[in-house]
Design an enzyme around this catalytic site. Structure first.
Site, mmCIF file in Angstrom:
data_model
loop_
_atom_site.group_PDB
_atom_site.id
_atom_site.type_symbol
_atom_site.label_atom_id
_atom_site.label_comp_id
_atom_site.label_asym_id
_atom_site.label_seq_id
_atom_site.Cartn_x
_atom_site.Cartn_y
_atom_site.Cartn_z
ATOM 1 N N LYS A 225 56.988 46.909 -5.172
ATOM 2 C CA LYS A 225 56.105 45.971 -4.484
ATOM 3 C C LYS A 225 56.042 44.721 -5.349
ATOM 4 O O LYS A 225 56.280 44.774 -6.560
ATOM 5 C CB LYS A 225 54.701 46.581 -4.353
ATOM 6 C CG LYS A 225 53.855 45.961 -3.284
ATOM 7 C CD LYS A 225 54.038 46.622 -1.925
ATOM 8 C CE LYS A 225 53.154 45.970 -0.876
ATOM 9 N NZ LYS A 225 53.282 46.620 0.427
ATOM 10 N N VAL B 124 48.929 45.777 14.424
ATOM 11 C CA VAL B 124 49.242 47.191 14.666
ATOM 12 C C VAL B 124 48.286 47.786 15.704
ATOM 13 O O VAL B 124 48.713 48.444 16.661
ATOM 14 C CB VAL B 124 49.160 48.016 13.361
ATOM 15 C CG1 VAL B 124 49.454 49.483 13.654
ATOM 16 C CG2 VAL B 124 50.129 47.486 12.317
ATOM 17 N N GLY B 125 46.989 47.572 15.514
ATOM 18 C CA GLY B 125 45.966 48.184 16.374
ATOM 19 C C GLY B 125 46.198 47.892 17.846
ATOM 20 O O GLY B 125 46.047 48.761 18.709
HETATM 21 N N1 LIG Z 1 51.899 45.641 9.930
HETATM 22 C C1 LIG Z 1 52.533 46.727 9.504
HETATM 23 O O1 LIG Z 1 53.699 46.947 9.814
HETATM 24 C C2 LIG Z 1 51.792 47.743 8.652
HETATM 25 C C3 LIG Z 1 52.531 48.803 8.081
HETATM 26 C C4 LIG Z 1 51.858 49.780 7.338
HETATM 27 C C5 LIG Z 1 50.489 49.662 7.158
HETATM 28 N N2 LIG Z 1 49.808 48.594 7.698
HETATM 29 C C6 LIG Z 1 48.375 48.533 7.478
HETATM 30 O O2 LIG Z 1 47.706 48.604 8.728
HETATM 31 C C7 LIG Z 1 46.513 47.804 8.689
HETATM 32 C C8 LIG Z 1 46.552 46.772 9.819
HETATM 33 O O3 LIG Z 1 47.693 45.964 9.650
HETATM 34 P P1 LIG Z 1 47.981 44.738 10.637
HETATM 35 O O4 LIG Z 1 49.366 44.305 10.336
HETATM 36 O O5 LIG Z 1 47.591 45.102 12.020
HETATM 37 O O6 LIG Z 1 46.951 43.655 10.070
HETATM 38 P P2 LIG Z 1 46.191 42.503 10.874
HETATM 39 O O7 LIG Z 1 45.644 41.592 9.825
HETATM 40 O O8 LIG Z 1 47.074 41.945 11.945
HETATM 41 O O9 LIG Z 1 45.004 43.282 11.618
HETATM 42 C C9 LIG Z 1 43.877 43.756 10.984
HETATM 43 C C10 LIG Z 1 42.692 43.557 11.927
HETATM 44 O O10 LIG Z 1 41.556 44.180 11.347
HETATM 45 C C11 LIG Z 1 40.432 43.347 11.579
HETATM 46 N N3 LIG Z 1 39.380 43.687 10.616
HETATM 47 C C12 LIG Z 1 39.278 43.322 9.309
HETATM 48 N N4 LIG Z 1 38.154 43.845 8.771
HETATM 49 C C13 LIG Z 1 37.549 44.568 9.741
HETATM 50 C C14 LIG Z 1 36.370 45.357 9.798
HETATM 51 N N5 LIG Z 1 35.587 45.510 8.737
HETATM 52 N N6 LIG Z 1 36.058 45.938 10.969
HETATM 53 C C15 LIG Z 1 36.834 45.788 12.068
HETATM 54 N N7 LIG Z 1 37.978 45.062 12.063
HETATM 55 C C16 LIG Z 1 38.319 44.462 10.926
HETATM 56 C C17 LIG Z 1 40.983 41.942 11.467
HETATM 57 O O11 LIG Z 1 40.148 41.008 12.118
HETATM 58 C C18 LIG Z 1 42.343 42.089 12.156
HETATM 59 O O12 LIG Z 1 42.261 41.832 13.553
HETATM 60 C C19 LIG Z 1 46.463 47.195 7.281
HETATM 61 O O13 LIG Z 1 45.696 48.026 6.464
HETATM 62 C C20 LIG Z 1 47.908 47.238 6.842
HETATM 63 O O14 LIG Z 1 48.028 47.301 5.420
HETATM 64 C C21 LIG Z 1 50.427 47.655 8.445
#
Ligand SMILES: NC(=O)c1ccc[n+]([C@@H]2O[C@H](COP(=O)([O-])OP(=O)(O)OC[C@H]3O[C@@H](n4cnc5c(N)ncnc54)[C@H](O)[C@@H]3O)[C@@H](O)[C@H]2O)c1
Length: 357
Positions: free
Chosen positions: A80, A184-185
């Site tokens: 990383k 992701v969500g």
């Molecule tokens: N993008 C990838 O391919 C990937 C891969 C592995 C792991 N992840 C992990 O998955 C998670 C989401 O990644 P992502 O790419 O969707 O990020 P993102 O930043 O696009 O989405 C995260 C969302 O969470 C919301 N959020 C932040 N704090 C919050 C809280 N306290 N309550 C409710 N919502 C809240 C943000 O507003 C945002 O909409 C992260 O932890 C990331 O490390 C992502």
């Protein structure tokens, strides 16, 4: 720096500091293990309050990547990188290309990718100076946005958990709470709705909530993550930041399954035992969220979405294997996942000892 990097990083193979005052580049690359192949992991661009914080973060994150790649069955090690500073003000073409030249000096021991604060377009800049880059834009032969297969993999892990808990792989008729509907969500919500689940979402960003509501008017919205976990759920999917599973959350959680995309969900060691004692089946984060890593790793062979998706489908079997080992060994799934990853690093990694000319 308060801590000795050799002490806190005693498991790591190599930690490299990169400095280019003219562009403001201050970067650290940590290579945890190359037992299974070159270390792959994203570059986090973040305004750390101290170099010590940045070192601690890059050491933790690179270790996690070794376990993620090993459990996903990839021929990759764990690494990383962090760039210290505010990407909003510091990120320039010059800085990214200077970083690319330094990564090139590692001669393929470390491959970079996107992470918090870096995007596919940044990888395109880095790739102008460096051969060891993944997660570039599709226009440049890259795998693009990795959240597509991350969400798909989480859904596969959730199906495996449902099968283990309820004897059916389907989420139809279940209530699933998704905290964090970002990249992701949002995709995860689509998979769940297509499978017939009722979905409750929450996000601190009202724009994120609106976007999902527009696309899927049938979702219910909870006021906060606290309100979501306290509501009646069958599955809880943390998809925002790390540390979502605290003692307090475990106490109020009604869900039978926890399975989400966020990295490092357990707020501290021991939470995995609390979940188990409460009868909550926890699908280990790095087991179910490896779809994005699988997606960018595929770029090394010349990207094929179909091939990457097929491999991400395997997260279903991997997750089931974790639950089965957990039951056999009488340990929480998080411990079983570590055992499987360590076993593969040891058993496959030792083959390098068979000398080839
Ligand atoms: N993008 C990838 O391919 C990937 C891969 C592995 C792991 N992840 C992990 O998955 C998670 C989401 O990644 P992502 O790419 O969707 O990020 P993102 O930043 O696009 O989405 C995260 C969302 O969470 C919301 N959020 C932040 N704090 C919050 C809280 N306290 N309550 C409710 N919502 C809240 C943000 O507003 C945002 O909409 C992260 O932890 C990331 O490390 C992502």
């Amino acid at each position: 720096m308060t801590a000795d990097v050799f002490e806190i990083g005693h498991e790591h193979e190599q930690v490299v500091f990169m400095n280019d005052p003219a562009t403001g580049l201050k970067a650290i690359v940590a290579i945890h293990s190359t037992a299974l192949g070159p270390a792959l992991g994203g570059t986090r661009f973040y305004p750390y309050s101290s170099t010590a914080d940045a070192v601690q973060d890059v050491l933790n994150l690179s270790r996690g990547m070794s376990y993620k790649a090993a459990l996903a069955g990839l021929d990759l090690g764990g690494g990383k990188a962090v760039i210290i500073g505010d990407p909003g003000t510091l990120k320039t073409e010059g800085l990214l290309r200077a970083y690319g030249r330094f990564v090139q000096t590692l001669n393929g021991r470390y491959y970079t990718a996107c992470d918090v604060g870096t995007y596919s377009e940044d990888m395109d800049h880095i790739a102008r100076e460096c051969s060891y880059v993944t997660g570039r834009t599709v226009a440049h032969g890259g795998a693009g946005d990795s959240s597509v297969l991350t969400a798909y993999g989480v859904f596969q892990g959730m199906r495996a958990a449902a099968g283990f808990a309820w004897g059916t792989d389907s989420l139809a008729g279940r209530t699933v709470g998704v905290a964090g509907i970002g990249k992701v969500g949002r995709h995860l919500v689509r998979h769940l709705i297509e499978d017939g689940a009722s979905v409750v979402v929450t996000d601190v960003s009202s724009a994120a909530v609106e976007r999902v509501r527009e696309e899927f008017p049938q979702v219910t919205v909870a006021a906060s993550a606290d309100a979501l976990v306290a509501s009646e759920l069958d599955v809880y999917a943390p998809c925002a930041l790390g540390g979502a599973l605290t003692d307090g959350v475990v106490e109020v959680l009604s869900a039978r399954i926890v399975c989400g995309a966020a990295n490092n969900q357990l707020a501290h060691p021991g939470v995995e035992k609390m979940l188990e004692e409460k009868g909550v089946l926890y699908a280990p984060d790095y087991c179910v969220n490896s779809g994005g890593l699988i997606q960018v790793a595929d770029e090394l062979e010349g990207f094929s979405f179909e091939r990457a998706k097929q491999r991400a489908t395997g997260i279903f079997e991997t997750t089931r294997g974790v639950f089965e080992l957990a039951a056999t060994d009488g340990v929480p799934p998080a411990v079983a996942a570590d055992r499987l990853a360590e076993r593969r690093m040891r058993d496959v990694g030792r083959l390098r000892g068979i000398w080839l000319r």
